[in-house]
Design a protein around this motif. Structure first.
Motif, PDB file in Angstrom:
ATOM      1  N   SER A  18      30.876  41.844  36.883  1.00 17.00           N
ATOM      2  CA  SER A  18      29.249  40.939  36.970  1.00 17.00           C
ATOM      3  C   SER A  18      28.409  41.671  36.101  1.00 17.00           C
ATOM      4  N   GLY A  19      28.722  42.613  35.354  1.00 14.37           N
ATOM      5  CA  GLY A  19      27.602  43.071  34.454  1.00 14.37           C
ATOM      6  C   GLY A  19      27.731  42.513  33.252  1.00 14.37           C
ATOM      7  N   HIS A  20      26.663  42.864  32.425  1.00 13.98           N
ATOM      8  CA  HIS A  20      26.406  42.344  30.778  1.00 13.98           C
ATOM      9  C   HIS A  20      27.496  42.631  30.041  1.00 13.98           C
ATOM     10  N   ILE A  21      28.398  43.720  30.345  1.00  9.19           N
ATOM     11  CA  ILE A  21      29.735  43.812  29.410  1.00  9.19           C
ATOM     12  C   ILE A  21      31.028  43.297  30.013  1.00  9.19           C
ATOM     13  N   GLY A  22      31.083  43.757  31.435  1.00 10.30           N
ATOM     14  CA  GLY A  22      32.212  43.376  32.166  1.00 10.30           C
ATOM     15  C   GLY A  22      32.528  41.850  32.001  1.00 10.30           C
ATOM     16  N   THR A  50      30.277  35.290  43.978  1.00  7.43           N
ATOM     17  CA  THR A  50      29.940  34.819  42.740  1.00  7.43           C
ATOM     18  C   THR A  50      30.893  35.027  41.742  1.00  7.43           C
ATOM     19  N   LEU A  51      31.715  36.200  41.662  1.00 14.35           N
ATOM     20  CA  LEU A  51      32.728  36.410  40.828  1.00 14.35           C
ATOM     21  C   LEU A  51      33.774  35.427  40.933  1.00 14.35           C
ATOM     22  N   GLN A  52      34.093  35.079  42.162  1.00 17.26           N
ATOM     23  CA  GLN A  52      35.175  34.166  42.505  1.00 17.26           C
ATOM     24  C   GLN A  52      34.823  32.883  41.804  1.00 17.26           C
ATOM     25  N   SER A  53      33.642  32.367  41.946  1.00 14.05           N
ATOM     26  CA  SER A  53      33.251  30.915  41.563  1.00 14.05           C
ATOM     27  C   SER A  53      33.204  30.935  39.825  1.00 14.05           C
ATOM     28  N   PHE A  55      35.111  33.126  37.996  1.00 13.46           N
ATOM     29  CA  PHE A  55      36.540  33.181  37.716  1.00 13.46           C
ATOM     30  C   PHE A  55      37.527  32.719  38.990  1.00 13.46           C
ATOM     31  N   PRO A  56      37.770  31.488  39.078  1.00 11.94           N
ATOM     32  CA  PRO A  56      38.567  30.995  40.036  1.00 11.94           C
ATOM     33  C   PRO A  56      40.018  31.270  40.050  1.00 11.94           C
ATOM     34  N   LYS A  57      40.719  31.901  39.018  1.00  7.63           N
ATOM     35  CA  LYS A  57      41.801  32.256  38.888  1.00  7.63           C
ATOM     36  C   LYS A  57      42.153  33.910  38.950  1.00  7.63           C
ATOM     37  N   ALA A  58      41.018  34.334  39.095  1.00  5.42           N
ATOM     38  CA  ALA A  58      41.028  35.998  39.048  1.00  5.42           C
ATOM     39  C   ALA A  58      41.095  36.513  40.544  1.00  5.42           C
ATOM     40  N   HIS A  59      41.686  37.645  40.677  1.00  6.23           N
ATOM     41  CA  HIS A  59      41.892  38.374  41.893  1.00  6.23           C
ATOM     42  C   HIS A  59      40.385  39.206  41.979  1.00  6.23           C
ATOM     43  N   ILE A  60      39.615  38.912  43.039  1.00  8.79           N
ATOM     44  CA  ILE A  60      38.350  39.662  43.354  1.00  8.79           C
ATOM     45  C   ILE A  60      38.631  40.972  44.270  1.00  8.79           C
ATOM     46  N   VAL A  61      38.388  42.146  43.878  1.00  7.16           N
ATOM     47  CA  VAL A  61      38.438  43.434  44.566  1.00  7.16           C
ATOM     48  C   VAL A  61      37.261  44.062  44.776  1.00  7.16           C
ATOM     49  N   GLN A  62      36.976  44.775  45.875  1.00 11.06           N
ATOM     50  CA  GLN A  62      36.105  45.632  46.166  1.00 11.06           C
ATOM     51  C   GLN A  62      36.602  47.119  45.990  1.00 11.06           C
ATOM     52  N   ALA A  63      35.770  47.706  45.171  1.00 12.45           N
ATOM     53  CA  ALA A  63      36.195  49.263  44.795  1.00 12.45           C
ATOM     54  C   ALA A  63      35.083  49.890  44.496  1.00 12.45           C
ATOM     55  N   ASN A  64      35.055  51.098  44.835  1.00 13.75           N
ATOM     56  CA  ASN A  64      34.000  52.076  44.839  1.00 13.75           C
ATOM     57  C   ASN A  64      34.340  53.392  44.174  1.00 13.75           C
ATOM     58  N   TYR A  65      33.528  53.845  43.300  1.00 15.97           N
ATOM     59  CA  TYR A  65      34.060  55.232  42.488  1.00 15.97           C
ATOM     60  C   TYR A  65      34.070  56.361  43.431  1.00 15.97           C
ATOM     61  N   THR A  66      33.421  56.098  44.632  1.00 11.66           N
ATOM     62  CA  THR A  66      33.174  57.203  45.653  1.00 11.66           C
ATOM     63  C   THR A  66      34.369  57.232  46.612  1.00 11.66           C
ATOM     64  N   ASP A  67      35.304  56.182  46.626  1.00 11.28           N
ATOM     65  CA  ASP A  67      36.133  55.733  47.582  1.00 11.28           C
ATOM     66  C   ASP A  67      37.494  55.765  46.879  1.00 11.28           C
ATOM     67  N   VAL A  68      38.423  56.880  47.010  1.00 12.86           N
ATOM     68  CA  VAL A  68      39.794  56.763  46.442  1.00 12.86           C
ATOM     69  C   VAL A  68      40.444  55.728  47.034  1.00 12.86           C
ATOM     70  N   ALA A  69      40.410  55.471  48.309  1.00  9.72           N
ATOM     71  CA  ALA A  69      41.193  54.605  48.927  1.00  9.72           C
ATOM     72  C   ALA A  69      40.991  53.054  48.225  1.00  9.72           C
TER      73      ALA A  69
END
Length: 320
Positions: A18-22, A50-53, A55-69
């Motif tokens: 969602s950033g200005h590079i990604g 917002t990301l799903q709207s 990029f409707p064909k993309a898989h949106i995943v929640q990930a955090n650098y502090t959470d290995v799982a």
């Protein structure tokens, strides 16, 4: 397989989508490589819809650098990865966790990691005001961890100031016809070009990029901020003065961003002290197959919106 040929990833995960590079990176992949399975990672639940709207064909995943799982789950079935971290990230924790997750995958072909450091710069030269948490201190830690992992990483080093920082810097220009920013000379780069370069590297079949440390700039602008103020004056067709003083910077930005204003001043003076480490180069043009956007071109493109920008300054946190 022929020498120096890399398999092109069939699935790519983009951090910071969602950033200005990604975001421009994801847009390039969606448009130019529609057959690739695209996953977009965000640490913010609020940004998923917002990301799903977008990029409707993309898989949106929640990930955090502090959470290995969460990282492990996001990387399932992924072959290519773009890695960028927010300002202030504890890179030892973030990259240790990411390497743990990546090392558990047998599918990884190529990782592109965005960093921003002076090449061949001794870490002990970083001022204490910028450690820990500061980019010059944290990014070498990230590189060391990734180097030691043995993973197929390409380092994309942003040896430049983001041109779109002008969205923040335009405030005092509109308020009092003065460009206020600490004086120093830097190369420049449009983040949209950075995103495209990262995408092209992931889509490249050239294995020689694996392990490479590529420093990017637009190959054309190595400017002081006083020189940027002159370009603004010419393109906006109005007088624009310049104030590079500490007092002007603190007075203008201190009320909006608080104590971090002194850290930013220290960062920019660190850049000024070491500005001869930068050199314009042709890497970005070679990968893009065209000249990257210049500061003047960017201002011309965004002239109308810059003139209509809210005069109340908004801090984006993109600079350091």
């Amino acid at each position: 397989m022929a020498a120096f040929v890399k398999q092109i990833p069939r699935s790519i995960l983009v951090f910071g989508a969602s950033g200005h590079i990604g975001r421009p990176l994801a847009e390039f992949l969606a448009k130019n490589a529609p057959s690739i399975s695209l996953s977009l990672a965000t640490s913010s639940p609020e940004k998923r819809d917002t990301l799903q709207s977008l990029f409707p064909k993309a898989h949106i995943v929640q990930a955090n650098y502090t959470d290995v799982a969460s990282l492990t789950k996001a990387l399932q079935g992924i072959e290519g990865v773009f890695v960028v971290t927010p300002s202030g990230t504890d890179e030892r924790t973030a990259m240790t966790n990411l390497v743990t997750a990546l090392s558990g995958s047998k599918d990884i072909i190529h990782i592109v990691r965005l960093v921003g450091v002076f090449p061949e710069f001794a870490p002990q030269r970083v001022p204490k005001a910028l450690i820990p948490g500061g980019l010059p201190y944290e990014h070498p830690i990230a590189k060391s961890i990734l180097d030691n992992s043995g993973l197929p990483v390409t380092y994309l080093n942003c040896g430049a100031s983001f041109i779109d920082n002008l969205w923040l810097q335009i405030g005092p220009v509109l308020e009092r016809q003065t460009f206020v920013w600490p004086e120093h000379r830097v190369p420049f780069m449009d983040p949209r070009d950075i995103g495209e370069i990262a995408a092209r590297l992931l889509l490249s079949d050239n294995s020689k990029h694996i392990g490479a440390f590529h420093t990017m700039n637009n190959g054309q602008d190595w400017l002081t901020f006083k020189e940027v103020s002159v370009i603004l004056s010419e393109v906006l067709d109005q007088p624009v003065g310049y104030d590079g003083s500490y007092e002007g910077f603190v007075e203008t930005f201190g009320p909006r961003i608080g104590p971090v204003v002194d850290t930013l001043w220290a960062f920019f003076k660190f850049e000024e002290t070491n500005e001869e480490n930068w050199a314009l180069n042709g890497f970005s043009e070679r990968i893009l197959g065209r000249k990257p956007r210049t500061v003047r071109e960017w201002i011309i493109e965004h002239k109308d919106k810059l003139l209509e920008a809210p005069k109340k300054l908004q801090w984006s946190g993109k600079t350091v």
